[in-house]
Structures are given as C-alpha cells and as structure tokens.
Design a protein around this motif. Structure first.
Motif, PDB file in Angstrom:
ATOM      1  N   ILE A  62       0.858  -0.715  -0.363  1.00  0.00           N
ATOM      2  CA  ILE A  62      -0.121  -0.028  -0.094  1.00  0.00           C
ATOM      3  C   ILE A  62       0.916   1.394   0.530  1.00  0.00           C
ATOM      4  O   ILE A  62       1.602   1.588   1.031  1.00  0.00           O
ATOM      5  CB  ILE A  62      -1.194   0.346   1.550  1.00  0.00           C
ATOM      6  N   PRO A  63       1.010   2.435  -0.821  1.00  0.00           N
ATOM      7  CA  PRO A  63       1.770   3.037  -1.007  1.00  0.00           C
ATOM      8  C   PRO A  63       1.332   4.247  -0.050  1.00  0.00           C
ATOM      9  O   PRO A  63       0.347   4.274   1.081  1.00  0.00           O
ATOM     10  CB  PRO A  63       1.149   4.080  -1.866  1.00  0.00           C
ATOM     11  N   ALA A  64       2.267   5.171   0.717  1.00  0.00           N
ATOM     12  CA  ALA A  64       2.605   5.657   1.612  1.00  0.00           C
ATOM     13  C   ALA A  64       1.714   6.572   2.133  1.00  0.00           C
ATOM     14  O   ALA A  64       1.644   7.214   3.352  1.00  0.00           O
ATOM     15  CB  ALA A  64       4.155   5.497   1.871  1.00  0.00           C
ATOM     16  N   SER A  65       1.702   7.211   0.988  1.00  0.00           N
ATOM     17  CA  SER A  65       0.766   8.279   0.381  1.00  0.00           C
ATOM     18  C   SER A  65      -0.518   8.170   0.376  1.00  0.00           C
ATOM     19  O   SER A  65      -1.584   7.814  -0.763  1.00  0.00           O
ATOM     20  CB  SER A  65       1.472   9.305  -0.302  1.00  0.00           C
ATOM     21  N   PRO A  66      -1.260   8.523   1.498  1.00  0.00           N
ATOM     22  CA  PRO A  66      -2.846   8.466   0.723  1.00  0.00           C
ATOM     23  C   PRO A  66      -3.301   8.847   0.454  1.00  0.00           C
ATOM     24  O   PRO A  66      -4.317   8.418  -0.898  1.00  0.00           O
ATOM     25  CB  PRO A  66      -3.420   8.507   2.752  1.00  0.00           C
ATOM     26  N   SER A  67      -3.173  10.724   0.045  1.00  0.00           N
ATOM     27  CA  SER A  67      -3.050  11.343  -0.714  1.00  0.00           C
ATOM     28  C   SER A  67      -3.251  11.107  -2.341  1.00  0.00           C
ATOM     29  O   SER A  67      -3.754  11.460  -3.296  1.00  0.00           O
ATOM     30  CB  SER A  67      -2.249  12.470  -0.943  1.00  0.00           C
ATOM     31  N   LEU A  68      -1.612  10.073  -2.355  1.00  0.00           N
ATOM     32  CA  LEU A  68      -1.226   8.832  -3.714  1.00  0.00           C
ATOM     33  C   LEU A  68      -2.452   8.196  -3.685  1.00  0.00           C
ATOM     34  O   LEU A  68      -3.190   8.375  -5.472  1.00  0.00           O
ATOM     35  CB  LEU A  68       0.127   8.517  -3.749  1.00  0.00           C
ATOM     36  N   CYS A  69      -3.218   7.829  -3.778  1.00  0.00           N
ATOM     37  CA  CYS A  69      -3.939   6.726  -3.998  1.00  0.00           C
ATOM     38  C   CYS A  69      -5.496   7.141  -4.107  1.00  0.00           C
ATOM     39  O   CYS A  69      -6.042   7.037  -4.405  1.00  0.00           O
ATOM     40  CB  CYS A  69      -4.042   5.921  -2.081  1.00  0.00           C
TER      41      CYS A  69
ATOM     42  N   GLU B 145     -13.187   6.624  -4.631  1.00  0.00           N
ATOM     43  CA  GLU B 145     -13.937   5.270  -5.052  1.00  0.00           C
ATOM     44  C   GLU B 145     -12.845   4.225  -5.306  1.00  0.00           C
ATOM     45  O   GLU B 145     -13.019   3.585  -5.049  1.00  0.00           O
ATOM     46  CB  GLU B 145     -15.407   5.341  -5.878  1.00  0.00           C
ATOM     47  N   TYR B 146     -11.529   4.441  -5.792  1.00  0.00           N
ATOM     48  CA  TYR B 146     -10.782   3.758  -5.805  1.00  0.00           C
ATOM     49  C   TYR B 146      -9.484   3.524  -5.219  1.00  0.00           C
ATOM     50  O   TYR B 146      -8.096   2.907  -5.538  1.00  0.00           O
ATOM     51  CB  TYR B 146     -10.282   3.838  -6.888  1.00  0.00           C
ATOM     52  N   THR B 147     -10.079   4.139  -3.580  1.00  0.00           N
ATOM     53  CA  THR B 147      -8.392   4.813  -2.910  1.00  0.00           C
ATOM     54  C   THR B 147      -7.843   2.891  -2.403  1.00  0.00           C
ATOM     55  O   THR B 147      -7.055   3.169  -2.380  1.00  0.00           O
ATOM     56  CB  THR B 147      -8.638   5.240  -1.885  1.00  0.00           C
ATOM     57  N   ASP B 148      -8.582   2.252  -2.351  1.00  0.00           N
ATOM     58  CA  ASP B 148      -8.742   0.871  -1.487  1.00  0.00           C
ATOM     59  C   ASP B 148      -8.580   0.009  -2.973  1.00  0.00           C
ATOM     60  O   ASP B 148      -7.238  -1.421  -2.158  1.00  0.00           O
ATOM     61  CB  ASP B 148      -8.883  -0.051  -0.611  1.00  0.00           C
ATOM     62  N   LYS B 149      -7.856  -0.027  -4.441  1.00  0.00           N
ATOM     63  CA  LYS B 149      -7.934  -0.919  -5.028  1.00  0.00           C
ATOM     64  C   LYS B 149      -6.316  -0.048  -5.777  1.00  0.00           C
ATOM     65  O   LYS B 149      -5.612  -1.188  -6.554  1.00  0.00           O
ATOM     66  CB  LYS B 149      -8.302  -0.097  -6.454  1.00  0.00           C
ATOM     67  N   VAL B 150      -5.313   0.599  -5.224  1.00  0.00           N
ATOM     68  CA  VAL B 150      -4.306   1.230  -5.366  1.00  0.00           C
ATOM     69  C   VAL B 150      -3.148   0.369  -4.579  1.00  0.00           C
ATOM     70  O   VAL B 150      -3.232   0.312  -3.358  1.00  0.00           O
ATOM     71  CB  VAL B 150      -4.450   2.416  -5.059  1.00  0.00           C
ATOM     72  N   LEU B 151      -2.161  -0.225  -5.260  1.00  0.00           N
ATOM     73  CA  LEU B 151      -0.985  -0.826  -4.783  1.00  0.00           C
ATOM     74  C   LEU B 151       0.312  -0.282  -5.739  1.00  0.00           C
ATOM     75  O   LEU B 151      -0.130   0.324  -6.908  1.00  0.00           O
ATOM     76  CB  LEU B 151      -0.944  -2.624  -5.689  1.00  0.00           C
ATOM     77  N   GLU B 152       1.226  -0.486  -4.937  1.00  0.00           N
ATOM     78  CA  GLU B 152       2.122   0.342  -5.496  1.00  0.00           C
ATOM     79  C   GLU B 152       4.030  -0.976  -4.882  1.00  0.00           C
ATOM     80  O   GLU B 152       4.178  -2.055  -5.040  1.00  0.00           O
ATOM     81  CB  GLU B 152       3.005   1.143  -4.243  1.00  0.00           C
ATOM     82  N   LEU B 153       3.627  -0.720  -6.590  1.00  0.00           N
ATOM     83  CA  LEU B 153       4.903  -2.266  -6.939  1.00  0.00           C
ATOM     84  C   LEU B 153       6.181  -1.155  -6.848  1.00  0.00           C
ATOM     85  O   LEU B 153       6.867  -0.445  -7.281  1.00  0.00           O
ATOM     86  CB  LEU B 153       5.685  -2.248  -8.164  1.00  0.00           C
ATOM     87  N   ASN B 154       6.556  -2.098  -5.227  1.00  0.00           N
ATOM     88  CA  ASN B 154       8.164  -1.168  -4.606  1.00  0.00           C
ATOM     89  C   ASN B 154       9.484  -1.263  -4.720  1.00  0.00           C
ATOM     90  O   ASN B 154      10.768  -0.991  -4.263  1.00  0.00           O
ATOM     91  CB  ASN B 154       7.655  -0.779  -2.705  1.00  0.00           C
ATOM     92  N   ARG B 155       9.167  -2.666  -4.988  1.00  0.00           N
ATOM     93  CA  ARG B 155      10.324  -3.216  -5.736  1.00  0.00           C
ATOM     94  C   ARG B 155      10.787  -3.896  -6.339  1.00  0.00           C
ATOM     95  O   ARG B 155       9.750  -4.786  -7.138  1.00  0.00           O
ATOM     96  CB  ARG B 155      11.252  -4.549  -3.774  1.00  0.00           C
TER      97      ARG B 155
END
Length: 224
Positions: A47-54, A61-71
């Motif tokens: 989950i991205p560290a920034s809620p504003s990014l999500c 409405e799509y905030t909880d669908k966001v994932l970050e490919l982090n590595r």
C-alpha cells in the motif's frame, strides 16, 4: 521461466542485501521469478505510504484498489527477465487493482521495464524536500524518528538535522482487471498520460550476490 507467489521472509535477503535501497518496504504481495525451480528474482507490492496518492489516481472510490510496485530485484537481470516478472506478477494480483510504480531519477532509472509492460507514464513526482540526519542519510526518516515528533528529533540532533531536496521520480500506472474494470478506471485517471521518457538507464540493484533459493512450495493464497 515462471512467476509464483512467495513469502515475505523469502524476499528479505534480496531487498536487504542486493537491492540498492537496503530496506524492507510495506509488503502486501510478493512474487518470485523461477528458472528450473531456482529463485532468480523477486517483486513486491504494498500500500503506498501516501494516502493522497491513493486518492489522487482515480478518486476516492478507488483508494483501496491502489497498490505500489515497490521493489524489483533480479539475480543477474538477464534480458526480458524484469518485464516477464512484472507482467506476470500483475496477473496474480486481486482484481480490480491499480498499480503505481516509480523510477528514481537520482539512481539513473528511466522505467524501461514499465514501458515494456505497457504501463502508462504520468510524468514526474512533485518537487519536495525531506529531512535527514548527518551520518544517517542512508536511513529512512521513519527509521530515524522511531516514534519521536519532528520537534523532538530537531532538539535531539541539533545541527546534524537538515533538509535535502527529494529526487524526482518517473511515475507509471497500470490497471489490472476485466476489460470493463480497466476501461472504467482508465476513464477515472486524474493524471495526464504523457510520452515515455528516454535516456540511459542504470541497473536496479547494488550488484551484490544473494544466495539462490530452490522452490520451497507454492503459496496458494494471496493474503499479506
């Protein structure tokens, strides 16, 4: 080659010893690239560290669908391995999902692996500053703070506390789901889609070796 779900403990030596960042991100899903049952690469999503990014990608409405490919980390980074790992790991994520990832300009990264896997390019991250401590620049601010407030950190470290300009990063986004899901999410995208950037790109890891692992077992669930 094949891509399979793996456990968090299996990615630790890759991320702590081989990947240039040398720290563990927040991980919801982890996948391994296997050649003849030998683990030769890993990719993680969180989950991205920034809620504003999500919220800012496709709306609240799509905030909880966001994932970050982090590595992404590969043993030898042979041709097409990174794109194969990324593309096939995304197929194993829950549907629908919105995946965002960054290529760090300060590390000489352009994001060619994301271009090869049909991510949308949405420009550079905003100009920002971060604080750090002299002699501890290699540590993340969350590690340094250890529960302290910013004022407490300033008082504790005195003149060793300072601000540094954060490097800008290329931002890439891809939608995962049914054709309808992808069409709807694409229509909700709040960022402008831009032409892919070009330029010389550096390797994504420190160059150090990591002990290879054989396939232990196949994770049958995608729970964090």
């Amino acid at each position: 080659m094949k891509v399979l779900p793996i456990n968090t403990f299996e990615v630790e030596p890759w991320l702590l010893e081989k990947h240039y960042a040398k720290r563990m991100p927040q991980i919801m899903f982890a996948f391994g690239l296997y050649k003849e049952d030998i683990l030769v690469g890993v990719v993680t999503y969180g989950i991205p560290a920034s809620p504003s990014l999500c919220m800012g990608i496709c709306g609240k409405e799509y905030t909880d669908k966001v994932l970050e490919l982090n590595r992404v980390c590969l043993l030898d980074n042979h041709k097409n391995e990174a794109s194969f790992l990324v593309a096939n790991s995304i197929k194993l994520l829950p549907k629908p999902s919105i995946v965002v990832s960054y290529a760090d300009t300060s590390k000489g990264h352009v994001g060619y692996v994301y271009q090869a896997t049909n991510f949308l390019y949405t420009g550079l991250s905003a100009n920002r500053v971060d604080w750090t401590i002299k002699g501890q620049e290699h540590k993340h601010s969350k590690t340094i703070s250890d529960g302290l407030t910013l004022e407490e950190i300033k008082e504790l470290h005195g003149d060793d506390f300072y601000y540094v300009e954060r490097s800008r990063k290329h931002r890439y986004i891809i939608f995962h789901g049914s054709k309808t899901d992808k069409k709807v999410m694409r229509s909700k995208l709040k960022y402008e889609v831009m032409p892919y950037p070009k330029g010389d790109s550096q390797r994504y890891d420190s160059g150090k070796t990591v002990k290879t692992q054989q396939l232990l077992f196949v994770c049958t669930t995608l729970k964090p």
